[in-house]
Design a protein around this motif. Sequence first.
Motif, short mmCIF file in Angstrom:
data_model
loop_
_atom_site.label_atom_id
_atom_site.label_comp_id
_atom_site.label_asym_id
_atom_site.label_seq_id
_atom_site.Cartn_x
_atom_site.Cartn_y
_atom_site.Cartn_z
N ALA A 201 123.16 100.97 -18.14
CA ALA A 201 122.45 100.34 -17.30
C ALA A 201 122.12 98.80 -17.54
O ALA A 201 122.51 98.36 -18.72
CB ALA A 201 120.93 100.72 -16.99
N THR A 202 121.97 98.03 -16.32
CA THR A 202 121.72 96.64 -16.70
C THR A 202 120.34 96.27 -16.09
O THR A 202 119.88 96.77 -15.02
CB THR A 202 122.63 95.80 -16.09
N VAL A 203 119.85 95.30 -16.58
CA VAL A 203 118.18 94.69 -16.32
C VAL A 203 118.45 93.40 -15.91
O VAL A 203 118.94 92.73 -16.78
CB VAL A 203 117.13 95.16 -17.33
N THR A 204 118.11 92.77 -14.75
CA THR A 204 118.29 91.42 -14.54
C THR A 204 116.77 90.83 -14.06
O THR A 204 116.34 91.70 -12.95
CB THR A 204 119.16 91.05 -13.38
N VAL A 205 116.35 89.84 -14.69
CA VAL A 205 114.75 89.48 -14.50
C VAL A 205 114.77 88.21 -14.01
O VAL A 205 115.42 87.22 -14.65
CB VAL A 205 113.93 89.63 -15.62
N THR A 206 114.26 87.93 -12.75
CA THR A 206 114.17 86.34 -12.33
C THR A 206 112.76 85.90 -12.49
O THR A 206 111.90 86.30 -12.10
CB THR A 206 114.59 86.30 -10.76
N SER A 207 112.63 84.78 -13.30
CA SER A 207 111.46 84.22 -13.59
C SER A 207 111.09 83.08 -12.62
O SER A 207 111.84 81.98 -12.52
CB SER A 207 111.28 83.81 -15.14
N THR A 208 109.90 83.05 -12.26
CA THR A 208 109.34 81.89 -11.36
C THR A 208 108.91 80.79 -12.35
O THR A 208 108.74 79.78 -11.93
CB THR A 208 108.34 82.16 -10.48
N ARG A 209 108.83 80.89 -13.86
CA ARG A 209 108.25 80.09 -14.45
C ARG A 209 109.42 79.75 -15.61
O ARG A 209 109.97 80.67 -16.08
CB ARG A 209 106.98 80.22 -15.25
N PRO A 210 109.29 78.59 -16.33
CA PRO A 210 110.46 78.37 -17.45
C PRO A 210 109.79 79.15 -18.55
O PRO A 210 108.78 79.44 -18.87
CB PRO A 210 110.17 76.70 -17.31
N TYR B 211 109.79 101.99 -14.74
CA TYR B 211 108.73 101.76 -13.98
C TYR B 211 108.11 100.78 -15.00
O TYR B 211 108.23 100.36 -16.09
CB TYR B 211 107.97 102.88 -13.26
N ASP B 212 107.31 100.20 -14.14
CA ASP B 212 106.07 99.19 -15.02
C ASP B 212 106.81 98.27 -15.89
O ASP B 212 106.68 98.03 -17.06
CB ASP B 212 105.38 100.07 -15.95
N PHE B 213 107.74 97.39 -15.21
CA PHE B 213 108.28 96.39 -16.04
C PHE B 213 107.26 94.87 -16.26
O PHE B 213 106.58 94.76 -15.23
CB PHE B 213 109.40 95.91 -14.99
N GLU B 214 107.60 94.60 -17.09
CA GLU B 214 106.54 93.30 -17.66
C GLU B 214 107.56 92.45 -18.20
O GLU B 214 108.56 92.61 -18.86
CB GLU B 214 105.69 93.67 -18.66
N LEU B 215 107.36 91.03 -18.10
CA LEU B 215 108.02 89.79 -18.70
C LEU B 215 106.95 88.99 -19.24
O LEU B 215 105.81 88.63 -19.02
CB LEU B 215 108.56 89.03 -17.69
N ASN B 216 106.95 89.37 -20.85
CA ASN B 216 105.78 88.63 -21.66
C ASN B 216 104.51 89.03 -21.08
O ASN B 216 103.63 88.15 -21.20
CB ASN B 216 105.97 87.02 -21.57
N CYS C 41 107.50 87.38 -11.89
CA CYS C 41 109.08 87.78 -12.14
C CYS C 41 109.46 88.89 -10.93
O CYS C 41 108.59 89.61 -10.70
CB CYS C 41 109.11 88.06 -13.61
N ARG C 42 110.74 88.83 -10.93
CA ARG C 42 111.29 89.79 -9.98
C ARG C 42 112.30 90.55 -10.86
O ARG C 42 113.09 90.02 -11.61
CB ARG C 42 111.95 89.54 -8.80
N VAL C 43 112.51 91.90 -10.88
CA VAL C 43 113.36 92.61 -11.81
C VAL C 43 114.31 93.70 -11.02
O VAL C 43 113.82 94.10 -9.98
CB VAL C 43 112.44 93.61 -12.70
N GLU C 44 115.35 93.58 -11.41
CA GLU C 44 116.56 94.51 -10.62
C GLU C 44 117.15 95.44 -11.76
O GLU C 44 117.70 94.99 -12.71
CB GLU C 44 117.64 93.57 -9.85
N TYR C 45 117.01 96.47 -11.55
CA TYR C 45 117.48 97.46 -12.47
C TYR C 45 118.70 98.18 -11.94
O TYR C 45 118.78 98.74 -10.95
CB TYR C 45 116.54 98.81 -12.71
N ASP C 46 119.88 98.33 -12.61
CA ASP C 46 121.20 98.74 -12.06
C ASP C 46 121.68 99.95 -13.02
O ASP C 46 121.94 99.49 -14.20
CB ASP C 46 122.03 97.52 -11.84
N LEU C 47 121.82 101.00 -12.26
CA LEU C 47 122.41 102.08 -13.12
C LEU C 47 123.93 101.88 -12.94
O LEU C 47 124.59 102.31 -11.75
CB LEU C 47 121.91 103.39 -12.54
N VAL C 48 124.62 101.42 -14.09
CA VAL C 48 126.02 101.27 -13.81
C VAL C 48 126.90 102.46 -14.00
O VAL C 48 128.04 102.48 -13.29
CB VAL C 48 126.46 100.14 -14.98
#
Length: 496
Positions: free
Chosen positions: A410-419, A483-488, A394-401
């Motif tokens: 803030a918003t967090v957007t995560v792009t997952s390479t897997r369904p 820091y240290d973002f994790e998806l599942n 996954c890739r994560v983008e952290y946006d301090l709005v």
Amino acid sequence: MPDLPTPQDATEAALFSECWDAVLAYADLCTSGSTAAAQLGREAFAHGVREARAAETGQVRGTARRPARLPRIPLLLTSVRTTAAAWEEAGQGHKLDPDLRLWLNSDAAARYTGPPLQRPLALRGLRDLQQPDAELLWFAEVEALPLPLVARRLGLDPAGAAEELQQVRTLFRDRCHRNHLDTPMDGRCRSYARLLDAVTRSSAAEAPGDLSRHLATCVQCAEAAACLRLHGGALPGALAGGVIGWGGLAYLERRRRAAEVRLGAGRPGSADRTGAEPEDGEQKARVARNGLLVAAVLVSVLALGVSLMPFGGDGDDLGAPGGDRQPVADSAPPLPSAPSLPPATSQPADRNTPTSKRPEKSRKPEDKNRHTEPQGTSSPTDRAEPDENEEPVCRVEYDLVNQWPDGFQATVTVTSTRPLDAWRVAWSFRDGQQVGQMWDASVSQDGSRVSATAADYNKSVPAGGDLAFGFLASWRGKNSAPYDFELNGQACVKSG
């Protein structure tokens, strides 16, 4: 105190995130503290969403009347104003900005709730536009979003968006001119109405002296002039002031700064890189490389000067092993390539780089603390990036709005390479930040570790798809990026 409404689908969820940012920005202007701002924003947001949904389904009072069709963001901003007025009437005015309280009890505020023909011209003109045209005008002029981004959001052809925006501006001007002529006015204002129309059509035309003096004393005609003059940059202020009312110009400035942060230096690798500014990241990389080069040269010169100064026998100790300084030949570290340069708001530099190889200028106490992780909060995934040859999970983008003295959004957007059938995103804060509210996910926090779990309506994510959520949090002293973002449980790579 009501919570944020639950989105009906994924499209409305994305719209809510965008609208909440705008509502909170204006609510913060209207109140005397961040707690009151969040409360006002939530109440106004809930009321405005109910009103918007009713208008979309035709469930409005008086079936013979055409429902109000303001775009979603200005509709919610007017809801903030009306909610603030309700606070004042209910005896909660002490939570509001003192200047706003004076305005709410003045004739200027009464114009927004009085007879329709007496209401501000910009409000009437925007309401008369078709919904897509009104959204295009508001996004481009008031929210200050780049036109290619606006075109993509509204499903327009980016190549023809500029021409379409100009047509919408002209249409808005025509609506305002017609409404101005329909407005009840005295004989003097009526005599200037057609002259005002002619003068504002041309950028080269100058207002006659008597008309200029009249505009300086007549609020109604001055508002008309701002709406009718499409050149000179007056249109954004006319829209914000006419639709929002009190604080409209301050909101306009705040949104422009927010757009600069999100799409400029504060948001490296933004989603709009493929639009108007494709070379934005390359330019930042060049600036960073130049800054490192200058710092290295300065350190080299200083070290050379110190080594040549006649300090006698004690001077030899400056180059002794174990000291903070390095020999002159090693004082300038090799410059990293552009992709390895960390953005200004992202994680610190690579921890594997020896401290003695960095310029002394960067070795401040806060840098030392920043590179030393708290015990029990770091993880191997934060200390080492995945192998370059491996596809990240996954890739994560952290946006301090947005940020204010004791809180931030803030918003967090995560792009997952897997369904995904369900998801849980976790990260750590460095500076004791505490999440107070989250939308599009449920939140739990244990010390510095935060977990966001999918809502019922956004659990499923296709391969290559995005999941996104936003939150409000408090901070004190410093507000470093997480820091240290994790998806599942799998480490994510930060974008940018």
